[in-house]
Motif scaffolding. Structure first.
Motif, PDB file in Angstrom:
ATOM      1  N   ILE A  34     -10.732  24.149   3.456  1.00 51.14           N
ATOM      2  CA  ILE A  34     -10.401  24.864   2.312  1.00 51.14           C
ATOM      3  C   ILE A  34      -9.801  23.551   1.350  1.00 51.14           C
ATOM      4  N   LYS A  37     -12.349  21.933  -0.229  1.00 49.29           N
ATOM      5  CA  LYS A  37     -12.937  22.749  -1.392  1.00 49.29           C
ATOM      6  C   LYS A  37     -12.086  22.503  -2.603  1.00 49.29           C
ATOM      7  N   SER A  40     -12.732  19.095  -4.219  1.00 56.22           N
ATOM      8  CA  SER A  40     -14.009  18.974  -4.743  1.00 56.22           C
ATOM      9  C   SER A  40     -14.165  19.533  -6.145  1.00 56.22           C
ATOM     10  N   GLN A  41     -13.207  20.365  -6.280  1.00 55.82           N
ATOM     11  CA  GLN A  41     -13.337  21.138  -7.760  1.00 55.82           C
ATOM     12  C   GLN A  41     -12.009  20.482  -8.420  1.00 55.82           C
ATOM     13  N   GLY A  72     -13.863  29.904  -5.355  1.00 54.94           N
ATOM     14  CA  GLY A  72     -14.959  30.611  -4.739  1.00 54.94           C
ATOM     15  C   GLY A  72     -15.097  30.455  -3.401  1.00 54.94           C
ATOM     16  N   ALA A  73     -13.868  30.296  -2.781  1.00 57.28           N
ATOM     17  CA  ALA A  73     -13.826  30.385  -1.190  1.00 57.28           C
ATOM     18  C   ALA A  73     -14.187  31.721  -0.665  1.00 57.28           C
ATOM     19  N   ASP A  74     -14.046  32.844  -1.508  1.00 59.13           N
ATOM     20  CA  ASP A  74     -14.361  34.219  -1.250  1.00 59.13           C
ATOM     21  C   ASP A  74     -15.955  34.337  -1.022  1.00 59.13           C
ATOM     22  N   LYS A  75     -16.684  33.279  -1.442  1.00 60.81           N
ATOM     23  CA  LYS A  75     -18.293  33.213  -1.465  1.00 60.81           C
ATOM     24  C   LYS A  75     -18.883  32.420  -0.783  1.00 60.81           C
ATOM     25  N   ASP A  76     -17.913  31.181   0.113  1.00 60.48           N
ATOM     26  CA  ASP A  76     -18.289  30.332   0.744  1.00 60.48           C
ATOM     27  C   ASP A  76     -18.390  30.646   2.143  1.00 60.48           C
ATOM     28  N   GLU A  77     -19.678  30.506   2.588  1.00 57.91           N
ATOM     29  CA  GLU A  77     -19.973  31.101   3.896  1.00 57.91           C
ATOM     30  C   GLU A  77     -19.487  30.253   4.843  1.00 57.91           C
ATOM     31  N   GLU A  78     -19.094  29.106   4.689  1.00 58.00           N
ATOM     32  CA  GLU A  78     -18.709  28.048   5.723  1.00 58.00           C
ATOM     33  C   GLU A  78     -17.139  28.465   6.163  1.00 58.00           C
ATOM     34  N   ILE A  79     -16.343  28.691   5.020  1.00 65.09           N
ATOM     35  CA  ILE A  79     -14.964  29.005   5.039  1.00 65.09           C
ATOM     36  C   ILE A  79     -14.930  30.521   5.736  1.00 65.09           C
TER      37      ILE A  79
END
Length: 128
Positions: A34, A37, A40-41, A72-79
């Motif tokens: 996280i 993430k 990176s943004q 977009g953590a709620d759309k991050d498959e890895e997270i």
């Protein structure tokens, strides 16, 4: 459980001193992912919110929730998968019941919960 709630729940549960060594590894991995993430943004300040969430989740929950959604953590498959894995390690019984299931397919994330008792009404009348 919706993805953001899953992530927040996993972070609080993983930060608890009662979590075992294996769960602590998953927790550290989730938190690190996280933070990367956020960085990176260009939101390295959000990492501070993540750290504060461990000590005072009730006071920082809304702010962290906004930050997670914004990156977009709620759309991050890895997270999401790592959060699920952590919750499975911490609460195997509830995981077996499907409480932490989140489905990801084609860019769409869907949360499943036993408490979701919504109603869908459709009107098939035709007008003349």
């Amino acid at each position: 459980m919706d993805p953001i709630s899953l992530i927040l729940t996993a972070l609080v549960a993983g930060a608890a001193k009662t979590a075992g060594d294996v769960a602590q590894d998953a927790y550290k991995g989730l938190k690190g992912l996280i933070k990367r993430k956020f960085e990176s943004q260009g939101k390295s300040d959000s990492a501070t919110i993540l750290d504060k969430y461990e000590q005072k989740p009730e006071k920082t929950k809304a702010l962290l929730e906004d930050e997670l959604t914004e990156v977009g953590a709620d759309k991050d498959e890895e997270i999401i998968k790592l959060a699920q894995k952590l919750m499975e390690q911490l609460n195997p019984q509830e995981a077996a019941e499907g409480k932490f299931n989140v489905q990801i397919s084609g860019g769409t994330v869907q949360g499943l919960t036993q408490q979701n008792t919504g109603t869908l009404n459709q009107d098939f009348r035709t007008s003349k």
